[in-house]
Design an enzyme around this catalytic site. Structure first.
Site: not given
Ligand code: E4P
Length: 227
Positions: A86-87
């Site tokens: 997740k970014i």
């Protein structure tokens, strides 16, 4: 709509992974901080519980481009296949998403609050975008409507990017995003229970048992069929 569990609580993960048809687990730094302790041991245990075929989403904690790349690769090396990194939806995050997606990593662009952020994340090659439904609804914005916009944009473009709607406070919000074409939702333990439970289901089951017992006593169909 596919359902993922949004928690790092091991007891909850064991319970829901056994009883509910969940496709994996999502975490974020806040979710991990609630459990505390040895975070790497926690993540390893989550992977062990759900197995290698289900999805595990883990958010980067680094903020500089080079460090995000390094951290993302280390997360996947540590947790194995079907691990999504997740970014957050920032300029640096989009750049890292493009680089990592081009190299074959599964990226979930998170903290998405607008359809334009989702569009850019999709163009950068994200596997998922995670719009925060309740965080929008809580400020009188249209969280469900934002998911609907993203679904329409993605359907028009034909992108492979999927919507992973997140941040739910009510079962109704989960239902509403399913109706507008959301592909997957990640749901916390409390709301997950509410997706299933209903008082009339409970009274119906109690009624069936009472009627059966009155007519046939404490036998069951299994006992009768096993004679
Ligand atoms: C996914 O893991 C998201 O980070 C999460 O659903 C956010 O939920 P919250 O708005 O309840 O913190």
């Amino acid at each position: 709509m596919r359902i993922i569990l949004d928690t790092a609580n091991l007891a909850d993960i064991r319970y829901f992974n056994t009883h509910f048809p969940i496709e994996g687990v999502t975490t974020n730094p806040t979710i991990l901080s609630k459990e505390g302790g040895d975070v790497l041991a926690l993540l390893r245990e989550i992977r062990a519980i759900i197995g290698e075929e289900k999805e595990l989403h883990v958010q980067v904690t680094e903020t500089e481009y080079e460090k995000i790349i390094e951290e993302a690769k280390a997360i996947v090396a540590f947790l194995g296949k079907n691990t999504f990194v997740k970014i957050p939806a920032t300029d640096v995050g989009l750049r890292a998403t493009k680089t990592l997606s081009d190299e074959g990593y599964g990226i979930t662009v998170t903290a998405v609050l607008t359809a334009t952020q989702a569009m850019l994340a999709s163009n950068a090659g994200a596997a998922y975008v995670a719009p925060y439904v309740s965080r929008l609804e809580n400020i009188c914005a249209d969280g469900v409507g934002t998911v609907a916009e993203i679904a329409e944009i993605f359907a028009t473009s034909g992108t492979d990017t999927q919507i992973l709607a997140a941040s739910f406070k009510t079962a109704k919000e989960v239902l509403d995003v399913a109706v507008v074409g959301c592909h997957t939702a990640t749901v916390g333990s409390e709301v997950m229970h509410k997706l299933l439970s209903h008082p009339t289901t409970d009274t119906s089951i109690a009624g069936f048992a009472a009627d059966w017992n009155k007519a046939f006593g404490d036998t069951t169909l299994l006992k009768l069929l096993s004679k």
